[in-house]
Scaffold this active site. Structure first.
Site, PDB file in Angstrom:
ATOM      1  N   TYR A 120      16.010  14.261 -16.966  1.00 19.19           N
ATOM      2  CA  TYR A 120      17.056  13.728 -16.099  1.00 19.19           C
ATOM      3  C   TYR A 120      16.941  14.255 -14.670  1.00 19.19           C
ATOM      4  O   TYR A 120      17.833  14.021 -13.848  1.00 19.19           O
ATOM      5  CB  TYR A 120      18.436  14.070 -16.649  1.00 19.19           C
ATOM      6  CG  TYR A 120      18.826  13.309 -17.895  1.00 19.19           C
ATOM      7  CD1 TYR A 120      17.954  12.407 -18.495  1.00 19.19           C
ATOM      8  CD2 TYR A 120      20.061  13.487 -18.491  1.00 19.19           C
ATOM      9  CE1 TYR A 120      18.310  11.712 -19.626  1.00 19.19           C
ATOM     10  CE2 TYR A 120      20.429  12.800 -19.634  1.00 19.19           C
ATOM     11  CZ  TYR A 120      19.545  11.910 -20.199  1.00 19.19           C
ATOM     12  OH  TYR A 120      19.897  11.211 -21.330  1.00 19.19           O
ATOM     13  N   LYS A 164      11.822  21.128 -29.140  1.00 20.10           N
ATOM     14  CA  LYS A 164      10.644  20.431 -29.643  1.00 20.10           C
ATOM     15  C   LYS A 164       9.386  21.122 -29.106  1.00 20.10           C
ATOM     16  O   LYS A 164       8.434  20.486 -28.636  1.00 20.10           O
ATOM     17  CB  LYS A 164      10.689  18.953 -29.216  1.00 20.10           C
ATOM     18  CG  LYS A 164       9.692  18.048 -29.951  1.00 20.10           C
ATOM     19  CD  LYS A 164       9.947  17.965 -31.437  1.00 20.10           C
ATOM     20  CE  LYS A 164       8.936  16.999 -32.082  1.00 20.10           C
ATOM     21  NZ  LYS A 164       8.975  17.068 -33.554  1.00 20.10           N
ATOM     22  N   ASP A 220      22.122  15.230 -25.044  1.00 22.86           N
ATOM     23  CA  ASP A 220      22.743  13.924 -24.882  1.00 22.86           C
ATOM     24  C   ASP A 220      22.652  13.126 -26.179  1.00 22.86           C
ATOM     25  O   ASP A 220      23.645  12.602 -26.697  1.00 22.86           O
ATOM     26  CB  ASP A 220      22.051  13.185 -23.737  1.00 22.86           C
ATOM     27  CG  ASP A 220      22.836  11.980 -23.246  1.00 22.86           C
ATOM     28  OD1 ASP A 220      23.936  11.723 -23.754  1.00 22.86           O
ATOM     29  OD2 ASP A 220      22.340  11.286 -22.337  1.00 22.86           O
TER      30      ASP A 220
END
Length: 324
Positions: A120, A164, A220
């Site tokens: 983002y 991750k 999110d």
């Protein structure tokens, strides 16, 4: 001292649920100075810009901001508003409430989402007609700020880091390692889980998680997943917290299919207002609003998304009656 609150209803049902939150705040014995400003799709259509300079400056200087929702211009509105208050963490509780038909009624989670970078950060490019790129940014500084907040927020219970790093070794690896280092320095318990595995585990048994610390995009997506476990996005509030100021917003969007009908669920906006009250130091009033909202969720009335037939105004008035 009077708290200065900027109000940005935005688009769609933001125009309905934010006024509901203001009605509840005005029912409290607190002095607020409200200032309403504009942002969103309608403003862009009228003026050519989704986020006027006046709005950004108002948010940057107010004690706190209540924001509703923006449609197609969401990235042009909420991301700059978060930057305006230097919001380094997005706090998103996801709880199941008595009286609400929840897929997993044992769910009681809080997501602490990094709020400044990741995918983002806005570094996108269209190289050719066939190729576009997105640069993911993760810094040690931003990860440390989030981790410090998480250690204070969950000092006794500890938290889980969702990441991750098995694939994004440099970016998520830096995020995971930095957060764990800070937790170790503060002697706060912290464990880790791969974010895709978390998506499975939280659906099967959400009770195994409490506070979850996430990179930006993961926070999110995973918090929206949790919304499905508790009864929908209409129940999820959030706080964009900065060092001195904050922007408080329901997680849901503009809901164009029901906008203007007066049936939007105000719960997320009301709980966002409660989070704002706590941020401003009005802890007892925040608790009172939360208790009143929970009572209405338990006993009704309910808006159509929760299986009822009540209007936004009827639910809001029921909350105010309980405050009285």
């Amino acid at each position: 001292m009077t708290d200065e609150i900027v109000v940005v209803p935005g688009d769609g049902i933001g125009q309905e649920v934010v006024p509901a939150a203001i009605d509840v705040l005005e029912a409290l014995d607190i002095e607020f100075a409200f200032r309403e400003v504009d942002a969103g799709d309608a403003v862009k259509e009228a003026t050519g810009e989704a986020l006027p300079k006046e709005t950004r400056e108002a948010v940057a200087s107010a004690d706190a901001t209540l924001f509703g929702a923006a449609g197609e211009t969401a990235a042009d509105v909420i991301l700059p508003l978060r930057r305006a208050v230097d919001s380094f963490v997005n706090v998103r509780p996801a709880r199941a409430y008595p009286g609400v038909d929840a897929l997993r009624p044992e769910t009681d989670l809080v997501f602490l989402r990094e709020n400044t970078e990741g995918v983002y950060a806005g570094h996108e490019a269209r190289l050719t007609d066939d190729v576009s790129t997105l640069t993911r940014v993760v810094t040690k500084n931003a990860s440390q700020r989030l981790a410090e907040y998480a250690c204070e927020y969950a000092a006794e219970e500890g938290f889980t880091v969702a990441h991750k790093a098995n694939v994004m070794r440099e970016t998520d690896g830096l995020f995971r390692d930095t957060v764990l280092e800070v937790a170790d320095e503060h002697d706060v318990p912290a464990d880790t889980v791969l974010m895709d595995a978390f998506a499975t585990h939280v659906c099967l048994d959400p009770s195994q998680f409490d506070v979850v610390v996430c990179p930006n995009l993961a926070g999110d997506v995973l918090s929206d997943l949790a919304a499905g476990l508790v009864g929908g996005l209409g129940l999820l509030p959030s706080a964009n917290v900065g060092p001195e100021r904050g922007v408080f917003e329901p997680v849901h969007g503009t809901a164009p299919d029901i906008a203007g009908q007066g049936v939007a669920n105000p719960t997320a906006a009301l709980l966002s207002a409660a989070m704002m009250l706590e941020f401003l130091g009005h802890e007892s009033e925040a608790e009172a609003v939360e208790t009143a909202v929970e009572g209405v969720l338990s006993d009704g009335p309910h808006t159509p998304d929760l299986g009822g037939s009540a209007s936004t105004a009827e639910v809001t008035h029921a909350v105010i009656d309980r405050l009285s």
